[in-house]
Design a protein around this motif. Structure first.
Motif, mmCIF file in Angstrom:
data_model
loop_
_atom_site.group_PDB
_atom_site.id
_atom_site.type_symbol
_atom_site.label_atom_id
_atom_site.label_comp_id
_atom_site.label_asym_id
_atom_site.label_seq_id
_atom_site.Cartn_x
_atom_site.Cartn_y
_atom_site.Cartn_z
ATOM 1 N N VAL A 96 0.867 -1.175 0.000
ATOM 2 C CA VAL A 96 0.000 0.000 0.000
ATOM 3 C C VAL A 96 0.904 1.225 0.000
ATOM 4 N N ASP A 97 0.661 2.135 -0.932
ATOM 5 C CA ASP A 97 1.423 3.378 -0.978
ATOM 6 C C ASP A 97 0.787 4.382 -0.022
ATOM 7 N N GLN A 98 1.569 4.871 0.917
ATOM 8 C CA GLN A 98 1.095 5.828 1.916
ATOM 9 C C GLN A 98 0.503 7.063 1.228
ATOM 10 N N GLY A 99 -0.660 7.511 1.678
ATOM 11 C CA GLY A 99 -1.284 8.726 1.177
ATOM 12 C C GLY A 99 -2.027 8.583 -0.145
ATOM 13 N N THR A 100 -2.233 7.348 -0.606
ATOM 14 C CA THR A 100 -2.955 7.137 -1.866
ATOM 15 C C THR A 100 -4.181 6.258 -1.629
ATOM 16 N N ASP A 101 -5.090 6.275 -2.584
ATOM 17 C CA ASP A 101 -6.232 5.367 -2.538
ATOM 18 C C ASP A 101 -5.752 3.969 -2.907
ATOM 19 N N PHE A 102 -6.318 2.972 -2.254
ATOM 20 C CA PHE A 102 -5.944 1.573 -2.490
ATOM 21 C C PHE A 102 -7.214 0.770 -2.687
ATOM 22 N N SER B 14 -6.938 9.212 2.875
ATOM 23 C CA SER B 14 -6.810 9.702 4.252
ATOM 24 C C SER B 14 -6.505 8.563 5.224
ATOM 25 N N GLN B 15 -6.996 7.358 4.937
ATOM 26 C CA GLN B 15 -6.668 6.207 5.782
ATOM 27 C C GLN B 15 -5.212 5.797 5.614
ATOM 28 N N THR B 16 -4.724 5.748 4.370
ATOM 29 C CA THR B 16 -3.339 5.318 4.148
ATOM 30 C C THR B 16 -2.349 6.399 4.563
ATOM 31 N N GLU B 17 -2.793 7.652 4.572
ATOM 32 C CA GLU B 17 -1.938 8.766 4.999
ATOM 33 C C GLU B 17 -1.490 8.605 6.453
ATOM 34 N N ILE B 18 -2.379 8.112 7.313
ATOM 35 C CA ILE B 18 -2.036 8.005 8.739
ATOM 36 C C ILE B 18 -1.300 6.711 9.097
ATOM 37 N N LEU B 19 -1.193 5.798 8.140
ATOM 38 C CA LEU B 19 -0.396 4.593 8.388
ATOM 39 C C LEU B 19 1.085 4.959 8.266
#
Length: 116
Positions: A9-15, A73-78
């Motif tokens: 999963v790329d941080q800060g992107t839609d997956f 927004s979910q991957t941004e906080i990972l």
């Protein structure tokens, strides 16, 4: 028994990940009246309140198709690093019992974002 597959999963992107589910005999699994759920956690023992929950949509129940997704927004906080995940299918059988089956599990690698 669940299949094992690692994902990135790329941080800060839609997956999004599309699954086509089948039966042991190779036929397509009908997902009518089924629910798919999936979570990411840092470790198997991490508290449930620290899990990131995938949005799960059964798009074509008759053809066994479900999509799991995470918003940017979910991957941004990972934080970048390694996590674990699993995907479960649940339904209520004719006797009123809830049946839960683990379909997929593995590691998630979250790659860091440069553009933030």
């Amino acid at each position: 028994m669940a299949q094992y597959e690692d994902i990135t999963v790329d941080q800060g992107t839609d997956f999004a990940m599309e699954l086509q589910l089948g039966e042991d005999d190779g036929s397509i699994k009908d997902l009518t009246n089924h629910t798919v759920s999936a979570k990411i956690k840092k470790t198997y023992n991490s508290p449930s309140n620290e899990a990131t929950i995938f949005t799960s949509i059964i798009g074509d129940a008759a053809n066994g198709i479900a999509t799991l997704s995470l918003s940017n927004s979910q991957t941004e906080i990972l934080k970048a690093g390694r996590y674990v995940y699993d995907v479960e299918l649940s339904f209520v059988d004719s006797g009123g019992n809830t049946i839960i089956e683990r379909l997929l599990e593995g590691k998630v690698t979250v790659t860091p974002s440069v553009t933030r």
